[in-house]
Write an enzyme that holds these catalytic residues in place. Structure first.
Site, PDB file in Angstrom:
ATOM      1  N   HIS A 147      17.622   1.936  97.381  1.00 52.14           N
ATOM      2  CA  HIS A 147      17.692   1.424  98.817  1.00 52.14           C
ATOM      3  C   HIS A 147      18.199   2.353  99.560  1.00 52.14           C
ATOM      4  O   HIS A 147      18.576   3.406  99.325  1.00 52.14           O
ATOM      5  CB  HIS A 147      18.570   0.017  98.387  1.00 52.14           C
ATOM      6  CG  HIS A 147      19.643   0.503  97.686  1.00 52.14           C
ATOM      7  ND1 HIS A 147      19.782   0.089  96.348  1.00 52.14           N
ATOM      8  CD2 HIS A 147      20.962   1.119  97.784  1.00 52.14           C
ATOM      9  CE1 HIS A 147      20.856   0.602  95.693  1.00 52.14           C
ATOM     10  NE2 HIS A 147      21.516   0.967  96.748  1.00 52.14           N
ATOM     11  N   GLN A 199      21.632  -3.235 102.136  1.00 48.75           N
ATOM     12  CA  GLN A 199      21.138  -2.311 101.258  1.00 48.75           C
ATOM     13  C   GLN A 199      19.563  -2.549 100.993  1.00 48.75           C
ATOM     14  O   GLN A 199      19.387  -3.496 100.056  1.00 48.75           O
ATOM     15  CB  GLN A 199      21.827  -2.002 100.068  1.00 48.75           C
ATOM     16  CG  GLN A 199      23.149  -1.209  99.853  1.00 48.75           C
ATOM     17  CD  GLN A 199      23.992  -1.477  98.930  1.00 48.75           C
ATOM     18  OE1 GLN A 199      24.503  -2.572  98.603  1.00 48.75           O
ATOM     19  NE2 GLN A 199      24.308  -0.196  98.243  1.00 48.75           N
ATOM     20  N   ARG A 231      21.914  12.600  90.536  1.00 50.55           N
ATOM     21  CA  ARG A 231      22.106  11.554  90.035  1.00 50.55           C
ATOM     22  C   ARG A 231      21.275  10.436  90.542  1.00 50.55           C
ATOM     23  O   ARG A 231      21.602   9.952  91.714  1.00 50.55           O
ATOM     24  CB  ARG A 231      23.739  11.240  90.119  1.00 50.55           C
ATOM     25  CG  ARG A 231      23.932   9.701  89.199  1.00 50.55           C
ATOM     26  CD  ARG A 231      25.426   9.371  89.906  1.00 50.55           C
ATOM     27  NE  ARG A 231      25.965   8.072  89.270  1.00 50.55           N
ATOM     28  CZ  ARG A 231      25.859   6.979  90.008  1.00 50.55           C
ATOM     29  NH1 ARG A 231      24.965   6.855  91.027  1.00 50.55           N
ATOM     30  NH2 ARG A 231      26.304   6.070  89.709  1.00 50.55           N
ATOM     31  N   ASP A 288      20.616   7.088  91.323  1.00 53.27           N
ATOM     32  CA  ASP A 288      21.249   5.934  91.337  1.00 53.27           C
ATOM     33  C   ASP A 288      20.418   4.595  91.314  1.00 53.27           C
ATOM     34  O   ASP A 288      19.308   4.442  91.755  1.00 53.27           O
ATOM     35  CB  ASP A 288      21.871   6.007  92.737  1.00 53.27           C
ATOM     36  CG  ASP A 288      23.044   4.685  92.929  1.00 53.27           C
ATOM     37  OD1 ASP A 288      23.981   4.612  92.302  1.00 53.27           O
ATOM     38  OD2 ASP A 288      22.487   3.772  93.750  1.00 53.27           O
ATOM     39  N   GLU A 311      20.921   6.770  86.226  1.00 55.98           N
ATOM     40  CA  GLU A 311      21.892   6.159  86.062  1.00 55.98           C
ATOM     41  C   GLU A 311      21.244   4.786  85.905  1.00 55.98           C
ATOM     42  O   GLU A 311      20.858   4.259  86.935  1.00 55.98           O
ATOM     43  CB  GLU A 311      22.884   5.968  87.423  1.00 55.98           C
ATOM     44  CG  GLU A 311      23.864   5.034  87.279  1.00 55.98           C
ATOM     45  CD  GLU A 311      24.025   3.889  88.059  1.00 55.98           C
ATOM     46  OE1 GLU A 311      24.916   3.051  87.713  1.00 55.98           O
ATOM     47  OE2 GLU A 311      23.048   3.601  88.851  1.00 55.98           O
ATOM     48  N   HIS A 335      33.366   5.289  88.574  1.00 50.26           N
ATOM     49  CA  HIS A 335      33.751   4.325  89.799  1.00 50.26           C
ATOM     50  C   HIS A 335      33.364   2.973  89.612  1.00 50.26           C
ATOM     51  O   HIS A 335      33.716   2.090  90.254  1.00 50.26           O
ATOM     52  CB  HIS A 335      33.149   5.195  90.918  1.00 50.26           C
ATOM     53  CG  HIS A 335      31.688   4.796  91.042  1.00 50.26           C
ATOM     54  ND1 HIS A 335      30.945   5.243  90.061  1.00 50.26           N
ATOM     55  CD2 HIS A 335      30.902   4.020  91.701  1.00 50.26           C
ATOM     56  CE1 HIS A 335      29.741   5.015  90.358  1.00 50.26           C
ATOM     57  NE2 HIS A 335      29.695   4.174  91.410  1.00 50.26           N
ATOM     58  N   ASP A 336      32.548   2.550  88.790  1.00 52.40           N
ATOM     59  CA  ASP A 336      32.149   1.033  88.421  1.00 52.40           C
ATOM     60  C   ASP A 336      32.907   0.297  87.550  1.00 52.40           C
ATOM     61  O   ASP A 336      33.498   0.761  86.755  1.00 52.40           O
ATOM     62  CB  ASP A 336      30.468   1.183  88.076  1.00 52.40           C
ATOM     63  CG  ASP A 336      29.600   1.208  89.309  1.00 52.40           C
ATOM     64  OD1 ASP A 336      29.971   0.868  90.577  1.00 52.40           O
ATOM     65  OD2 ASP A 336      28.670   1.884  89.289  1.00 52.40           O
TER      66      ASP A 336
HETATM   67  C1  GLC Z   1      24.990   2.174  91.153  1.00 46.07           C
HETATM   68  C2  GLC Z   1      26.437   2.640  91.794  1.00 46.07           C
HETATM   69  C3  GLC Z   1      27.117   1.232  92.257  1.00 46.07           C
HETATM   70  C4  GLC Z   1      26.320   0.779  93.382  1.00 46.07           C
HETATM   71  C5  GLC Z   1      25.059   0.577  92.940  1.00 46.07           C
HETATM   72  C6  GLC Z   1      24.114   0.293  94.240  1.00 46.07           C
HETATM   73  O1  GLC Z   1      25.066   1.419  90.084  1.00 46.07           O
HETATM   74  O2  GLC Z   1      26.929   3.298  90.672  1.00 46.07           O
HETATM   75  O3  GLC Z   1      28.549   1.872  92.509  1.00 46.07           O
HETATM   76  O4  GLC Z   1      26.983  -0.474  93.549  1.00 46.07           O
HETATM   77  O5  GLC Z   1      24.280   1.459  92.159  1.00 46.07           O
HETATM   78  O6  GLC Z   1      23.672   1.592  94.814  1.00 46.07           O
HETATM   79  C1  GLC Z   2      25.166  -3.318  87.689  1.00 44.72           C
HETATM   80  C2  GLC Z   2      24.121  -2.179  87.791  1.00 44.72           C
HETATM   81  C3  GLC Z   2      24.524  -0.948  88.042  1.00 44.72           C
HETATM   82  C4  GLC Z   2      25.303  -0.837  88.878  1.00 44.72           C
HETATM   83  C5  GLC Z   2      26.488  -1.797  88.994  1.00 44.72           C
HETATM   84  C6  GLC Z   2      27.773  -1.897  89.895  1.00 44.72           C
HETATM   85  O1  GLC Z   2      25.619  -3.212  86.441  1.00 44.72           O
HETATM   86  O2  GLC Z   2      23.218  -2.508  86.703  1.00 44.72           O
HETATM   87  O3  GLC Z   2      23.208  -0.182  88.083  1.00 44.72           O
HETATM   88  O4  GLC Z   2      26.283   0.377  88.743  1.00 44.72           O
HETATM   89  O5  GLC Z   2      25.884  -3.016  88.655  1.00 44.72           O
HETATM   90  O6  GLC Z   2      28.655  -2.443  89.667  1.00 44.72           O
END
Ligand code: GLC
Ligand code: GLC
Length: 635
Positions: free
Chosen positions: A173, A241, A271, A273, A315, A384-385
């Site tokens: 996005h 997004q 990476r 994303d 990712e 960070h997630d």
């Molecule tokens: C990835 C990132 C996450 C973000 C999501 C949308 O999963 O790690 O922090 O919210 O993508 O871009």
């Molecule tokens: C979900 C998505 C992952 C993202 C995360 C964000 O788990 O699969 O890609 O990082 O949400 O919190």
């Protein structure tokens, strides 16, 4: 390519034979990727445009990066080698600006870091922007962090210090403020086709029947009505997004262009994303579709030809059988991403620590299909997630548990609501409809350090530190690039200050995105402090890891079934000598029979982390609480 080369009269340029050799080597991959997604004419046209792009990127590639290309082609396994060690941080939270990261390169080197992932730094929309994952311009840096020139200079400094640079390529996005989205809203048909745009709810409703929600709490649904667009637009994540339409060859071309642009700034790894989401298919959850891999194959082939030192990290936070497809299976083996996050290992480590039981972990690992030998996992304990409890129902059943109940248990445990829990986390995205939830919190807070400090209990603190060391020993010992998440090396606790920022308050992932405190970090050199204890044990793991050729990612770790459910045994067979790792995930002493050591059984053993011999007592290995042993037969 030849047409492009002729028209630019490149034939006499120095280095052209290398470019042409690479085109011969990876041209077939490019074609295979394109023809898997685009029909004859559209495919041919895309290939021709990509060839021009390759030539242009190669022409403007700085000399020192061309040298880096040669070095990395001579050592294609650089990211698989045991000396490769990663660190992940936000530029602003770690150092302030890109320029000031330079001041802290020594700190990274002290930890043995050779790979640095700087979290989203390309220009996002103004907040809220999902921590930078809503990019408004891929060719500009976030103003408060510096400029593209600063990024280039930082890459040079990192390279001179033997550190590779990773940045995020958000490819599912763009921000609603990105120029493509702006043009789409202005009615430009070309750019409307860059997105999934629907005049009414008919098609969205049809898709929604099988789509899950990523942020059910603060961004429910997968489509957003946009007044200016006068249509619904696909928005898997937040409403700002906008998912881009990868079935449009123009989008593929744009992202190839962006990837090469970043490579030419000195970026070594992209990476990818949320890559799982980039292809949509009616009637499915629109994740992990085969076209995703074909598209990655295209991007990778383009980069291998034009900027071959660039690698890709997927990712994809998805199930085991799916995640391995990002490293490549079948026809895609070894020609898609070079690296992929091992989400399952991360989840299972937390589950094992909570239950003091490794059976589910061993079971989940043993179901993993083999990965291509040229690829590597990115292993981690925190990022960070949030942590989503990706526990497979069948795996849970095989140890007598119910998947749903175990996932609920883990959320309760790590939110600190279960008796005896050591954790201080918070639930994230509680889904009222399904009962699912995920967890936020820093490693130190989730693993018991916060609780022990609050209670002023030294015994609990010892346990928590041993637990953190054990968890990180698994991350460092598993094979692949271990990713140390900023702050974990100092035991940084949850940071609740985000609640005062209205743009962040609704998203508690900010609690585990603290600012680096360099005064606290200085405590790492004062023996006996918490920081010194954590830092030393993590640094030690890196030092030892570097000395063990058997940790090369070309071979994989295999879990061995043990009669003791609190002890994890992982074996690695390598020509330089085997490695057997033994981990006690409980706060009690444990034993296992030494026959479980396989090829090392009966040999004189050395425990590499402590650097001392390991004794067998009455045919058994005796393990202290949270012991982590890396055993070799070096005697
Ligand atoms: C990835 C990132 C996450 C973000 C999501 C949308 O999963 O790690 O922090 O919210 O993508 O871009
Ligand atoms: C979900 C998505 C992952 C993202 C995360 C964000 O788990 O699969 O890609 O990082 O949400 O919190």
């Amino acid at each position: 390519m030849r047409a492009a080369a002729d028209s630019h009269d490149l034939i006499s340029e120095p280095g052209i034979d290398e470019l042409l050799a690479r085109a011969r080597r990876w041209g077939a991959d490019l074609r295979a990727g394109v023809s898997a997604v685009f029909a004859d004419e559209a495919g041919e046209e895309l290939i021709a445009r990509l060839a021009d792009l390759i030539v242009a990127a190669w022409e403007s590639r700085p000399q020192q990066l061309r040298e880096r290309d040669r070095e990395r082609l001579l050592m294609p396994d650089w990211f698989q080698r045991p000396e490769t060690l990663g660190y992940v941080c936000y530029t602003d939270r770690f150092a302030g600006t890109l320029d000031s990261v330079v001041k802290h390169v020594d700190y990274l080197s002290e930890l043995g870091i050779t790979y640095l992932h700087l979290m989203p730094l390309l220009r996002p929309r103004p907040a809220p922007n999902d921590g930078g994952y809503a990019v408004a311009d891929y060719r500009e840096v976030r103003a408060d962090l510096g400029t593209i020139g600063d990024l280039e200079r930082l890459a040079d400094v990192l390279h001179a210090n033997n550190i590779s640079l990773t940045v995020d390529l958000v490819l599912n996005h763009v921000a609603r403020e990105h120029q493509w989205a702006v043009a789409a809203r202005a009615g430009d048909e070309k750019y409307r086709d860059y997105f999934y745009v629907y005049p009414d709810r008919t098609v969205p409703d049809e898709y929604e029947k099988s789509l899950p929600e990523v942020f059910p709490d603060f961004a429910p649904g997968n489509f957003t009505w946009d007044e200016e667009l006068n249509a619904w637009v696909w928005t898997t994540f937040n409403d700002y997004q906008w998912d881009v339409n990868w079935s449009n060859p123009n989008v593929v071309y744009e992202f190839a262009d962006i990837a090469l642009y970043l490579a030419n700034r000195g970026v070594d790894c992209l990476r990818l994303d949320a890559i799982a989401f980039i292809w949509k298919r009616m009637g499915t959850n629109s994740q992990n579709q085969p076209e995703v891999h074909a598209l990655t194959r295209i991007l990778r082939a383009v980069a291998r030809i034009a900027t071959p030192s660039l690698v890709f990290k997927a990712e994809a936070i998805v199930a085991p059988e799916d995640v391995v497809t990002y490293l490549g299976v079948g026809d895609y083996a070894g020609n898609v991403s070079d690296l992929a996050y091992h989400n399952s290992l991360m989840v299972q480590i937390w589950s094992a620590l909570a239950t003091r039981d490794v059976r589910l972990l061993s079971r989940a690992l043993s179901r993993f299909p083999a990965k291509p030998t040229t690829t590597a996992w990115a292993t981690y304990l925190r990022c960070h997630d949030d942590i989503g409890w990706a526990i497979d129902d069948a795996d849970a059943a095989s140890v007598g548990w119910t998947g749903y109940d175990h996932r609920r248990f883990l959320s309760e445990w790590f939110a600190g609501r279960t008796p005896y829990s050591f954790a201080r986390g918070e639930e994230f995205q509680v889904n009222e409809a399904t009962g699912d939830s995920r967890i936020s919190g820093s490693a130190a807070s989730l693993i018991g350090i916060e609780q022990a400090l609050d209670l002023g209990n030294d015994g609990l603190l010892d346990d928590a530190l041993a637990r953190l060391r054990c968890a990180y020993a698994i991350v460092y010992g598993f094979g692949g690039i271990p990713l140390l998440y900023m702050g974990d090396e100092l035991g940084l606790l949850n940071d609740h200050s985000y609640v005062n920022d209205p743009e962040r308050a609704a998203d508690n992932r900010w609690m585990h995105r603290p600012e680096m405190n360099w005064d606290v970090a200085a405590g790492r050199h004062q023996p006996g402090t918490l920081q010194a204890r954590v830092f030393e044990s993590i640094k030690r793991l890196g030092d030892v890891r570097r000395s063990l050729p058997c940790l090369h990612a070309a071979v994989e770790s295999h879990a061995v079934e043990t009669p003791n459910r609190s002890v994890l045994v992982l074996t690695r067979a390598h020509a330089s000598g085997d490695l057997v790792q033994v981990y006690n995930v409980s706060p009690e002493w444990q034993r296992i029979p030494s026959e479980l050591l396989g090829s090392l059984h009966g040999r004189a053993l050395r425990e590499e982390i402590a650097g001392s011999p390991c004794e067998i007592v009455d045919g058994e290995i005796v393990l202290a609480p949270y012991a982590a042993l890396w055993l070799t037969s070096k005697g």
